[in-house]
Design a protein around this motif. Sequence first.
Motif, mmCIF file in Angstrom:
data_model
loop_
_atom_site.group_PDB
_atom_site.id
_atom_site.type_symbol
_atom_site.label_atom_id
_atom_site.label_comp_id
_atom_site.label_asym_id
_atom_site.label_seq_id
_atom_site.Cartn_x
_atom_site.Cartn_y
_atom_site.Cartn_z
ATOM 1 N N HIS A 139 0.826 -1.217 0.000
ATOM 2 C CA HIS A 139 0.000 0.000 0.000
ATOM 3 C C HIS A 139 0.867 1.276 0.000
ATOM 4 C CE1 HIS A 139 -3.325 -2.789 1.096
ATOM 5 N NE2 HIS A 139 -3.983 -1.978 0.295
ATOM 6 N N SER A 140 0.238 2.367 -0.359
ATOM 7 C CA SER A 140 0.970 3.605 -0.646
ATOM 8 C C SER A 140 1.766 4.139 0.546
ATOM 9 C CB SER A 140 -0.010 4.672 -1.126
ATOM 10 O OG SER A 140 0.651 5.875 -1.402
ATOM 11 N N HIS A 173 4.636 1.930 1.447
ATOM 12 C CA HIS A 173 5.706 2.139 0.464
ATOM 13 C C HIS A 173 6.595 3.300 0.906
ATOM 14 C CE1 HIS A 173 6.520 3.283 -4.080
ATOM 15 N NE2 HIS A 173 7.614 3.327 -3.351
ATOM 16 N N LYS A 174 5.971 4.410 1.264
ATOM 17 C CA LYS A 174 6.741 5.589 1.653
ATOM 18 C C LYS A 174 7.507 5.355 2.950
ATOM 19 C CE LYS A 174 6.304 10.586 1.350
ATOM 20 N NZ LYS A 174 5.374 11.700 1.055
ATOM 21 N N ARG A 220 2.967 -3.515 -5.871
ATOM 22 C CA ARG A 220 2.102 -2.609 -6.639
ATOM 23 C C ARG A 220 0.929 -3.417 -7.182
ATOM 24 N NH1 ARG A 220 0.868 2.795 -6.968
ATOM 25 N NH2 ARG A 220 0.110 3.319 -9.050
ATOM 26 N N LYS A 261 8.847 8.132 -4.927
ATOM 27 C CA LYS A 261 8.415 6.767 -4.645
ATOM 28 C C LYS A 261 8.638 5.790 -5.800
ATOM 29 C CE LYS A 261 4.420 6.238 -2.623
ATOM 30 N NZ LYS A 261 2.984 6.443 -2.327
ATOM 31 N N TYR A 262 8.617 6.290 -7.014
ATOM 32 C CA TYR A 262 8.661 5.359 -8.150
ATOM 33 C C TYR A 262 9.953 5.415 -8.978
ATOM 34 C CZ TYR A 262 3.867 4.555 -6.916
ATOM 35 O OH TYR A 262 2.733 4.222 -6.216
#
Length: 346
Positions: A85-86, A89-90, A108, A119-120
């Motif tokens: 999840h976002s 991830h961070k 993802r 992030k990407y």
Amino acid sequence: MHILNIESATNFSGGVNQLIINVLGLKKKGHKVSVACVYGSPVYERLKDKGIEFVFIDEDKVFKSALIIRNFLKNNDVDIVHTHHSKGHKMGLIACLFRKKEKLVVQRSVMFPALDLFKYHNPRIDMFLANSIAVKDVLERYLVNPKKISVIYSAVDYEKLKGVDRNKARREIGVEGFTFGVVGNYSDFKGHDIALRAFAKLKRDDVRLVFIGKDTEKLKDKVISLGVEDRVKIFSFVPDAYRLIAGFDVLVIPSLKESFPNVAIESFLLKTPVIGTDVGGIPELLKDGRGIIAKPYVDGLKMAMEKALEIDLDGIRNKAFEFAIDNLTADKKVEKLEKLYYELLK
């Protein structure tokens, strides 16, 4: 190996279920698995009695949580950090900055644009793990390095499905006649309204439609306005809804955006045929005769429903089941995940 999973979510979802499958499968294979999550979250509640070590984080305090995770990494010999999840991830990315030991894997599983450069496109990330080719394509469209993207399909624990009884499910649903079912929490991009309107256009008194999922009661006024209240049932949220999929003649996935629906995998293994829209990762699942692919609008779904009512569904049912057994069980997924981790550690 020692794997730390980071999951910031406080609601149960398909992604949370996939994390649980990963954790239990890897632990069964003898690996040490830790989980950074919110205390009291569905992840914690479902894993708290499974011998898992927890690191507690705060969904709303990303930087503070990242420092907690970083401290855990300093004091433990972790090989893989796998974020989900976002926000997770961070947190994982911040926690691993300027640390070279751990390999950082970012899950993802959504079709949304990958816009955040930090992030990407951060060189600290060792691998993006997409749950479908469609998700991989989205990442590449936003210029994520293709060499840093792997695909491992989502999966289902087949053992939990073996005890599901079609007749019992049918009785619990409480319907007679050919029954279409939609399983999923109500949202703008899940297509519930499209499925309802397509069903209403069938004009078949002998066919039923069932909705299961959080907030699906929001459809009640529309059901009445379409004059199909005697043919549509709404159950709202049902725990372990997979039990009822066996009671459908056909599962309908009317999504407008979808990466790789877990509910389709459950249907495959329960031998319930699937209609799905031609979006995201759904065609990957349904191609080669494993389901009926529909255009993502009312008349497209109506045509697919009519086809399901007219054809012999046994061929679809058998092809889908065989594909799921070969590719979409929890054991198959964990084998591929373990292999990926080992390759990263070489």
